[in-house]
Write a protein that holds these residues in place. Structure first.
Motif, short mmCIF file in Angstrom:
data_model
loop_
_atom_site.label_atom_id
_atom_site.label_comp_id
_atom_site.label_asym_id
_atom_site.label_seq_id
_atom_site.Cartn_x
_atom_site.Cartn_y
_atom_site.Cartn_z
N SER B 150 0.82 -1.21 0.00
CA SER B 150 0.00 0.00 0.00
C SER B 150 0.86 1.26 0.00
CB SER B 150 -1.02 0.01 1.14
OG SER B 150 -0.51 -0.59 2.27
N ILE B 151 2.08 1.16 0.57
CA ILE B 151 2.98 2.32 0.48
C ILE B 151 3.34 2.57 -0.99
CG2 ILE B 151 5.28 3.16 1.06
CD1 ILE B 151 5.05 1.76 3.70
N ASN B 152 3.52 1.46 -1.72
CA ASN B 152 3.78 1.56 -3.14
C ASN B 152 2.64 2.25 -3.88
OD1 ASN B 152 5.61 1.14 -5.06
ND2 ASN B 152 5.24 -1.04 -5.31
N LEU B 153 1.41 1.93 -3.43
CA LEU B 153 0.23 2.56 -4.03
C LEU B 153 0.27 4.07 -3.82
CD1 LEU B 153 -2.49 2.02 -5.45
CD2 LEU B 153 -3.53 1.89 -3.20
N ILE B 154 0.79 4.50 -2.65
CA ILE B 154 0.86 5.95 -2.38
C ILE B 154 1.75 6.64 -3.41
CG2 ILE B 154 1.58 7.69 -0.71
CD1 ILE B 154 0.94 5.73 1.50
N THR B 155 2.92 6.06 -3.71
CA THR B 155 3.79 6.72 -4.70
C THR B 155 3.11 6.76 -6.06
OG1 THR B 155 4.93 4.71 -5.38
CG2 THR B 155 5.89 5.93 -3.58
N ARG B 156 2.39 5.68 -6.41
CA ARG B 156 1.71 5.70 -7.71
C ARG B 156 0.63 6.77 -7.73
NH1 ARG B 156 -0.16 -0.04 -8.30
NH2 ARG B 156 -1.17 0.70 -10.18
N MET B 157 -0.04 6.93 -6.58
CA MET B 157 -1.08 7.94 -6.49
C MET B 157 -0.47 9.34 -6.66
SD MET B 157 -4.32 7.52 -5.87
CE MET B 157 -5.12 6.60 -4.62
N ILE B 158 0.68 9.58 -6.00
CA ILE B 158 1.32 10.90 -6.11
C ILE B 158 1.68 11.17 -7.57
CG2 ILE B 158 3.35 12.26 -5.49
CD1 ILE B 158 3.33 10.84 -2.80
N LYS B 159 2.23 10.13 -8.24
CA LYS B 159 2.63 10.32 -9.64
C LYS B 159 1.41 10.60 -10.50
CE LYS B 159 5.13 6.58 -9.57
NZ LYS B 159 5.73 5.40 -10.21
N THR B 160 0.30 9.90 -10.22
CA THR B 160 -0.87 10.07 -11.07
C THR B 160 -1.54 11.41 -10.86
OG1 THR B 160 -1.16 7.73 -10.73
CG2 THR B 160 -2.90 8.85 -11.88
N THR B 161 -1.40 12.00 -9.66
CA THR B 161 -2.07 13.28 -9.45
C THR B 161 -1.50 14.38 -10.34
OG1 THR B 161 -0.67 13.51 -7.52
CG2 THR B 161 -2.99 13.11 -7.12
N SER B 162 -0.35 14.14 -10.98
CA SER B 162 0.15 15.16 -11.91
C SER B 162 -0.85 15.39 -13.04
CB SER B 162 1.50 14.75 -12.47
OG SER B 162 1.38 13.57 -13.21
N LEU B 163 -1.77 14.43 -13.25
CA LEU B 163 -2.75 14.57 -14.33
C LEU B 163 -3.75 15.69 -14.06
CD1 LEU B 163 -3.72 10.86 -15.04
CD2 LEU B 163 -2.10 12.27 -16.26
N VAL B 164 -3.91 16.09 -12.78
CA VAL B 164 -5.00 17.02 -12.47
C VAL B 164 -4.81 18.37 -13.17
CG1 VAL B 164 -5.57 15.96 -10.28
CG2 VAL B 164 -3.95 17.85 -10.34
N MET B 165 -3.58 18.67 -13.61
CA MET B 165 -3.40 19.94 -14.33
C MET B 165 -4.22 19.95 -15.63
SD MET B 165 0.01 20.01 -16.60
CE MET B 165 -0.62 21.46 -17.34
N MET B 166 -4.51 18.75 -16.16
CA MET B 166 -5.25 18.68 -17.42
C MET B 166 -6.72 19.07 -17.25
SD MET B 166 -2.90 17.19 -19.51
CE MET B 166 -3.26 15.82 -20.56
N ILE B 167 -7.24 19.07 -16.02
CA ILE B 167 -8.60 19.56 -15.83
C ILE B 167 -8.56 20.89 -15.10
CG2 ILE B 167 -9.74 17.32 -15.97
CD1 ILE B 167 -9.97 17.42 -12.89
N GLY B 168 -7.41 21.56 -15.14
CA GLY B 168 -7.38 22.95 -14.72
C GLY B 168 -7.05 23.24 -13.28
N ILE B 169 -6.54 22.25 -12.54
CA ILE B 169 -6.09 22.54 -11.18
C ILE B 169 -4.69 23.14 -11.27
CG2 ILE B 169 -5.42 21.55 -8.96
CD1 ILE B 169 -7.63 19.55 -9.25
N VAL B 170 -4.45 24.21 -10.54
CA VAL B 170 -3.13 24.85 -10.60
C VAL B 170 -2.21 24.15 -9.62
CG1 VAL B 170 -1.88 27.00 -10.42
CG2 VAL B 170 -4.20 27.01 -11.24
N GLU B 171 -1.53 23.11 -10.11
CA GLU B 171 -0.56 22.42 -9.26
C GLU B 171 0.84 22.69 -9.80
OE1 GLU B 171 0.10 20.75 -12.21
OE2 GLU B 171 0.78 19.08 -10.99
N VAL B 172 1.79 21.86 -9.42
CA VAL B 172 3.19 22.23 -9.64
C VAL B 172 3.53 22.47 -11.12
CG1 VAL B 172 3.93 19.82 -9.50
CG2 VAL B 172 5.56 21.61 -9.08
#
Lengths: 219, 222
Positions: B150-172
């Motif tokens: 499940s710790i591994n799942l956390i890193t995958r989740m962090i990597k996948t959240t980079s997608l949120v910029m495509m729906i207009g969230i102002v992230e990194v």
């Protein structure tokens, strides 16, 4: 949902579909080649090279594809290295996939117990015979499930290509939603085309996995 | 090389705050996924045909649908179909929890099924109650297998959240683009510096977690 709109959108989506599939599979082939190369380097503990491979695997496994693509496509041109969007997509996917493939293939190679090496050597096999007829065939079957999972993962990752202005399925869908506001139809076709792209791979993957398990363990 | 832009004004802090937004979304989604995933995984391991059929369809959808497509469906589709106005952040949390729950449930199911039946039988033979069997025998073993995964799942989740910029969230990534645009004249090489730093930031966020997961896996293996 309007069938006429659907019909008029299909050609645009199929074009984008072909592009996505083409770049996706080129990327997967690159990743397989890179993975095999890197896994061998790690397995044979080639000095210096295996340190570089370790750095590469860690770096690309721990960063998202989107960031890698932005770096290659928008970051490198500032230093004068300019690559077209298509090459960048395939290259980015290949580099990301390469790091995952390396891990799967390496773990397959390392899963063979050391006693196999000892037995083969005591039977008088040469190093190359040992590798080609004892280690490789077994490692191949052990790494297959991991490789299939990676292929599916990489095909899914193709969805971020639109960020580097490749006209892929996501780009088409977003474009059409923006232009005509036919959200339902565009999203429906998007889902349909991704199912066409991934369902056969997923089904074929499970069949191959079952066959492999049967060959290895007989159940 | 374009790194000097980072030290202008609050640029460096803005970038890190952007990563913080992505991290917040992933942490909330991970928490929801782990909770729901454990429940679903336990349901799936009971081998009830109806639950299994539904769960298999659900897992297959998550397996073959890219997360970005799911994001588009929720963010653009749901608001169009129901008139509900979901914020980009809410839709991304829904999508990542939907995806994470499936992944987590699969892990939990795999772990539960990997416990041999003889352990249940032995506990029964020793006179343990069902509750005791789970508390003293099954759960300690499952937790050891589950935590690294499940710790591994956390890193995958962090990597996948980079997608949120495509729906207009102002992230990194979006903040990075803004900084590059704002400094286009002053430092034309900013694109390289900024994206290299974002690359490194993601690496620094995920790498320690991956290492921890690998360490725990090795430690508890025997």
């Amino acid at each position: 949902m309007d069938p006429d709109i659907l019909r008029s959108y299909i050609p645009m989506f199929s074009e984008a579909f072909l592009l996505t599939v083409r770049i996706g599979w080129i990327g997967i082939l690159i990743s397989l080649a890179l993975g095999i190369l890197c896994a061998f380097i790690l397995y044979f503990r080639i000095p210096a090279a295996s340190f570089l491979v370790k750095c590469y695997v860690e770096l690309f496994r721990n960063t998202p594809l989107l960031v890698q693509l932005f770096f290659i496509y928008y970051g490198l041109p500032a230093l004068g290295i300019r690559i077209s969007a298509e090459v960048c997509g395939a290259l980015g996917l290949g580099l990301l996939g390469g790091s995952y493939m390396t891990e799967s293939i390496r773990s397959g190679l390392e899963a063979i117990p050391y006693i196999h090496t000892e037995s083969a050597l005591s039977l008088g096999m040469s190093r190359s015979q040992l590798f080609s007829s004892v280690i490789l065939p077994q490692a191949f079957y052990i790494s297959i499930p991991g490789i299939i999972a990676n292929v599916i993962f990489l095909l899914k990752e193709t969805s971020v290509f639109s960020a580097i202005s490749l006209m892929d399925l996501m780009f088409r869908a977003k474009d059409l939603i923006g232009l005509y506001y036919n959200t339902t139809e565009s999203l429906f076709l998007l889902v349909v085309f991704y199912v066409i792209m991934l369902l056969p791979v997923s089904v074929a993957g499970s069949v191959i996995e079952k066959k492999v398990r049967y060959r290895m363990f007989g159940d | 090389m374009g790194f000097e832009v980072l030290f202008k004004g609050k640029n460096a802090i803005r970038l890190i705050a952007g990563l913080g937004i992505a991290m917040r979304i992933s942490i909330i989604s991970v928490a929801i996924s782990i909770f729901l995933g454990i429940i679903l995984g336990m349901l799936m391991s009971m081998k009830k045909p109806i639950i299994n059929a539904i769960a298999r369809v659900y897992l297959e959808i998550v397996r073959i649908m890219p997360q970005l497509v799911l994001l588009f469906i929720v963010f653009f589709g749901i608001s169009k179909m129901t008139g509900l106005n979901l914020s980009a952040e809410a839709s991304s949390i829904i999508v990542f929890s939907f995806w994470g729950t499936a992944e987590m449930a699969d892990l939990v199911r795999g772990c539960l099924l990997s416990i041999p039946a003889i352990q249940y039988e032995s506990s029964k033979a020793l006179g343990m109650s069902r509750l005791q069997t789970y508390v003293y025998v099954i759960i300690p073993q499952i937790v050891r297998r589950l935590i690294p995964l499940s710790i591994n799942l956390i890193t995958r989740m962090i990597k996948t959240t980079s997608l949120v910029m495509m729906i207009g969230i102002v992230e990194v990534l979006k903040v990075g683009q803004q900084i590059i645009e704002a400094n286009r004249k002053a430092s034309p090489k900013a694109a390289f510096g900024i994206f290299a730093v974002i690359f490194l930031l993601y690496f620094l966020a995920c790498w320690p977690i991956s290492c921890l997961s690998r360490y725990l896996e090795k430690k508890w293996e025997s």
